[in-house]
Design a protein around this motif. Structure first.
Motif, PDB file in Angstrom:
ATOM      1  N   LEU A  41       0.856  -1.181   0.000  1.00 11.82           N
ATOM      2  CA  LEU A  41       0.000   0.000   0.000  1.00 11.82           C
ATOM      3  C   LEU A  41       0.896   1.236   0.000  1.00 11.82           C
ATOM      4  O   LEU A  41       1.559   1.524   0.993  1.00 11.82           O
ATOM      5  N   ALA A  42       0.909   1.955  -1.130  1.00  9.59           N
ATOM      6  CA  ALA A  42       1.714   3.173  -1.221  1.00  9.59           C
ATOM      7  C   ALA A  42       0.867   4.394  -1.547  1.00  9.59           C
ATOM      8  O   ALA A  42       1.271   5.518  -1.278  1.00  9.59           O
ATOM      9  N   ASN A  43      -0.310   4.160  -2.132  1.00  9.20           N
ATOM     10  CA  ASN A  43      -1.197   5.247  -2.533  1.00  9.20           C
ATOM     11  C   ASN A  43      -2.388   5.295  -1.582  1.00  9.20           C
ATOM     12  O   ASN A  43      -3.093   4.300  -1.398  1.00  9.20           O
ATOM     13  N   ALA A  44      -2.653   6.476  -0.999  1.00  7.75           N
ATOM     14  CA  ALA A  44      -3.685   6.603   0.026  1.00  7.75           C
ATOM     15  C   ALA A  44      -5.073   6.209  -0.480  1.00  7.75           C
ATOM     16  O   ALA A  44      -5.914   5.749   0.304  1.00  7.75           O
ATOM     17  N   ASP A  79       9.557   3.175   2.730  1.00 10.83           N
ATOM     18  CA  ASP A  79       9.034   3.451   1.393  1.00 10.83           C
ATOM     19  C   ASP A  79       8.422   2.162   0.832  1.00 10.83           C
ATOM     20  O   ASP A  79       9.127   1.338   0.249  1.00 10.83           O
ATOM     21  N   PRO A  80       7.108   1.970   0.992  1.00 15.09           N
ATOM     22  CA  PRO A  80       6.479   0.722   0.549  1.00 15.09           C
ATOM     23  C   PRO A  80       6.662   0.442  -0.941  1.00 15.09           C
ATOM     24  O   PRO A  80       6.859  -0.706  -1.334  1.00 15.09           O
ATOM     25  N   TYR A  81       6.577   1.472  -1.780  1.00 13.65           N
ATOM     26  CA  TYR A  81       6.702   1.253  -3.226  1.00 13.65           C
ATOM     27  C   TYR A  81       8.089   0.734  -3.573  1.00 13.65           C
ATOM     28  O   TYR A  81       8.239  -0.237  -4.312  1.00 13.65           O
ATOM     29  N   SER A  82       9.117   1.376  -3.024  1.00  9.10           N
ATOM     30  CA  SER A  82      10.479   0.924  -3.298  1.00  9.10           C
ATOM     31  C   SER A  82      10.722  -0.467  -2.734  1.00  9.10           C
ATOM     32  O   SER A  82      11.409  -1.287  -3.352  1.00  9.10           O
ATOM     33  N   ALA A  83      10.154  -0.740  -1.567  1.00  9.23           N
ATOM     34  CA  ALA A  83      10.325  -2.061  -0.959  1.00  9.23           C
ATOM     35  C   ALA A  83       9.689  -3.147  -1.821  1.00  9.23           C
ATOM     36  O   ALA A  83      10.267  -4.221  -2.019  1.00  9.23           O
TER      37      ALA A  83
END
Length: 346
Positions: A41-44, A79-83
């Protein structure tokens, strides 16, 4: 392949909230994930799915507040997206690097050498005096011409063609159907109006960590080298002509075309369907928006250009607004001219 959430957290440097021994075996979107899947989950705007997802585990930011109970185990990272991107790379590498050995029929010239841990798929061809490093993966129907050098951990996907004398660095990826090192488009006009082919005797050099997309073509140099520097990523269906030099960590999107002897700087972005005429240079940190046609060199770093011919993105957008209003402006002008009193006769 199965991993515990604790193992996932170790890979991405996160902390676990929930069952650290729960196992995941696939990656999925948070709105589509089911049991055994790992999502992020990276986008609210996707937060509501956190409370209804069927995923076993979800990667989230460390400061995300929970508005209701969550069934999934959480892995909190900065950073969830990078992870998640890191996990995709880890998964892809784990599955691809699982390929080992030689499938038959395949051909390896007696004068060629290839390092340990390699894979050669069925109907692949490796020519004379080639030198391939360790853990190189050559997928079915790939062609490696004579005297090619390929660095450790590089991947040549199915149906790719690597012409003679090409040099490929470490950890490069050449995707399906790409052609690297074919003759450049060089023809000399003759007095009778015909054209004579100019021999292309140079090569192509890809530095480390370069990615070449499916069905992209990179021409060899007439003399010297067509050079793609470290970390550059080129999308599908891109044409890179002879004697181009593309700098470090530049990205080029699909259907772009670079004419001969173009020099692109470091950290540039070429969006889709960008076209560049030959024998010009582009300064580092330049962005060319989609469908841009570049006809002259860009000497100042950090510019964002758009349009054909290319000029400032902001000015181009203002011009587009005016262009859309031209019919209205024409009607207004016609009305003004109609109502204008006739000039006095001398």
């Amino acid at each position: 392949m199965k991993f515990t959430v604790a193992q996932i957290a170790q890979v991405v440097g996160g902390t676990v909230e929930g069952d650290a021994e729960a196992t995941v075996s696939s990656l999925a979107k948070i709105e589509e994930a089911g049991p055994g899947a790992l999502a992020f989950l990276a986008n609210a705007k996707y937060e509501p799915f956190l409370y209804s997802t069927g995923a076993t585990a979800v990667i989230v930011s460390p400061d995300l507040p929970l508005r209701q109970a969550v069934a999934a185990t959480l892995v909190r990272v900065a950073d969830p997206y990078s992870a998640f991107t890191k996990l995709l790379e880890f998964y892809a590498q784990a599955t691809r690097m699982g390929k080992r050995g030689v499938e038959q029929p395949s051909y390896l010239a007696e004068s060629a050498t290839i390092g340990a841990g390699h894979y050669r798929g069925a109907f692949s061809y490796i020519g004379d005096n080639c030198v391939l490093g360790e853990n190189v993966l050559i997928f079915p129907h790939a062609y490696i011409g004579d005297r090619v050098r390929i660095g450790d951990n590089s991947i040549i996907h199915a149906g790719a063609k690597i012409y003679a004398d090409t040099v490929i660095g470490r950890r490069c990826v050449i995707k399906a159907g790409a052609v690297v090192g074919t003759d450049g488009f060089g023809f000399a006009p003759q007095p009778d109006g015909s054209y004579k082919a100019i021999p292309q005797i140079g090569n192509v050099v890809l530095e480390d960590d370069v990615s070449i997309g499916a069905n992209t073509t990179i021409d060899c140099a007439t003399m010297g080298s067509t050079l793609i520097r470290q970390g550059t990523k080129i999308d599908n269906l891109v044409q890179v002509a002879h004697n181009n030099e593309i700098g470090r960590h530049t990205v080029i999107a699909a259907q772009s075309g670079l004419s001969g002897s173009v020099k692109i700087g470091d950290f540039c972005v070429l969006a889709g369907q960008v076209g560049i005429v030959g024998h010009i240079s582009v300064a580092s940190h330049t962005t060319l928006a989609a469908k841009t046609g570049l006809q002259k060199s860009v000497r100042e770093e950090g510019q964002v250009l758009q349009g054909y011919p290319a000029f400032s993105l902001r000015e181009n957008q203002r011009s587009a607004v005016i262009y859309r209003r031209l019919p209205e402006l024409e009607r207004r002008l016609a009305t003004l001219e109609k109502n204008q009193p006739a000039p006095d006769k001398p």
